[in-house]
Design a protein around this motif. Structure first.
Motif, PDB file in Angstrom:
ATOM      1  N   THR A   1       0.791  -1.281   0.288  1.00  0.00           N
ATOM      2  CA  THR A   1      -0.480  -0.208   0.035  1.00  0.00           C
ATOM      3  C   THR A   1       0.551   1.476  -0.139  1.00  0.00           C
ATOM      4  O   THR A   1       1.999   1.007   0.608  1.00  0.00           O
ATOM      5  CB  THR A   1      -0.844  -0.149   0.937  1.00  0.00           C
TER       6      THR A   1
ATOM      7  N   PRO B   1       1.399   5.157   1.218  1.00  0.00           N
ATOM      8  CA  PRO B   1       2.433   6.133   3.029  1.00  0.00           C
ATOM      9  C   PRO B   1       0.716   6.571   2.242  1.00  0.00           C
ATOM     10  O   PRO B   1       0.290   7.092   1.546  1.00  0.00           O
ATOM     11  CB  PRO B   1       3.398   6.947   2.358  1.00  0.00           C
ATOM     12  N   GLU B   2       0.613   7.461   3.555  1.00  0.00           N
ATOM     13  CA  GLU B   2      -0.796   7.704   3.917  1.00  0.00           C
ATOM     14  C   GLU B   2      -0.725   8.834   3.203  1.00  0.00           C
ATOM     15  O   GLU B   2      -1.668   9.993   2.974  1.00  0.00           O
ATOM     16  CB  GLU B   2      -1.545   7.862   4.846  1.00  0.00           C
ATOM     17  N   TRP B   3       0.546   9.555   3.592  1.00  0.00           N
ATOM     18  CA  TRP B   3       0.642  11.071   2.131  1.00  0.00           C
ATOM     19  C   TRP B   3       0.385  10.749   0.700  1.00  0.00           C
ATOM     20  O   TRP B   3      -0.178  12.153   0.264  1.00  0.00           O
ATOM     21  CB  TRP B   3       2.043  11.960   3.213  1.00  0.00           C
TER      22      TRP B   3
ATOM     23  N   GLU C   1      -1.652   9.120  -0.387  1.00  0.00           N
ATOM     24  CA  GLU C   1      -3.195   8.795  -1.119  1.00  0.00           C
ATOM     25  C   GLU C   1      -3.424   9.897  -0.359  1.00  0.00           C
ATOM     26  O   GLU C   1      -4.286  11.106  -1.152  1.00  0.00           O
ATOM     27  CB  GLU C   1      -3.469   7.434   0.068  1.00  0.00           C
ATOM     28  N   ALA C   2      -2.786  10.677   0.265  1.00  0.00           N
ATOM     29  CA  ALA C   2      -3.409  12.048   0.762  1.00  0.00           C
ATOM     30  C   ALA C   2      -3.078  13.108  -0.539  1.00  0.00           C
ATOM     31  O   ALA C   2      -4.290  14.279  -0.632  1.00  0.00           O
ATOM     32  CB  ALA C   2      -2.637  12.878   1.308  1.00  0.00           C
TER      33      ALA C   2
ATOM     34  N   PRO D   1      -6.445   7.738  -3.458  1.00  0.00           N
ATOM     35  CA  PRO D   1      -6.468   5.665  -3.527  1.00  0.00           C
ATOM     36  C   PRO D   1      -5.479   5.038  -4.634  1.00  0.00           C
ATOM     37  O   PRO D   1      -6.058   5.903  -6.046  1.00  0.00           O
ATOM     38  CB  PRO D   1      -7.369   5.422  -2.682  1.00  0.00           C
TER      39      PRO D   1
END
Length: 154
Positions: free
Chosen positions: A2, A4-6, A8-9, A13
């Motif tokens: 997956t 990293p969330e940064w 995706e931000a 996604p």
């Protein structure tokens, strides 16, 4: 694996396709009274400028004459004619102005005589170049006279 969330931000996604951003033109032909709405990014607005005011033919001739004579005087000064004339004017004493005018008259007359040697059927650029070169001594003498006047250079 997956993202990293940064990531995706910023980019969303992984399972969604990236959305096509609408393309904007980099210029604007809108009326000047309507200001564009501020949007993020670089904005360039091209506005027409006011038309240039035309120069009268008389002023154009004066500017051209001044350009030619001043460059001729600068070349003559750089070649050493100016300092030589200036030292002669220093030696002339109170009669320096009359002496300089006599030198200028002789140089100007020699230039007009030299210009008669240019063929009449030569192109205009040849006539202009010959006129410029022939008037180097006379323009340099006038520059030396101008710099010799009292209070000109301190």
């Amino acid at each position: 694996m997956t993202a990293p969330e940064w990531w995706e931000a910023l980019y969303g996604p992984d399972d969604q396709p990236p959305a096509e951003a609408p393309r904007r033109r980099w210029y604007s032909a809108r009326d000047q009274a309507h200001e564009p709405e501020p949007q993020p990014g670089l904005q360039v607005t091209i506005r027409p400028t006011a038309p240039a005011t035309p120069v009268s033919p008389r002023k154009a001739r004066i500017r051209w004459w001044l350009l030619r004579r001043s460059t001729a005087a600068g070349i003559g000064w750089g070649l050493g004619l100016g300092p030589a004339v200036s030292s002669q004017l220093d030696e002339a004493g109170p009669g320096a102005i009359g002496f300089a005018l006599l030198l200028w008259l002789i140089a100007w007359r020699a230039a007009t005589w030299l210009l008669r040697l240019v063929p009449r059927d030569a192109i205009q650029e040849v006539h202009d170049g010959a006129d410029w070169a022939a008037h180097i001594p006379s323009a340099t003498i006038l520059l030396a006279l101008a710099l010799h006047t009292p209070g000109a250079v301190q």
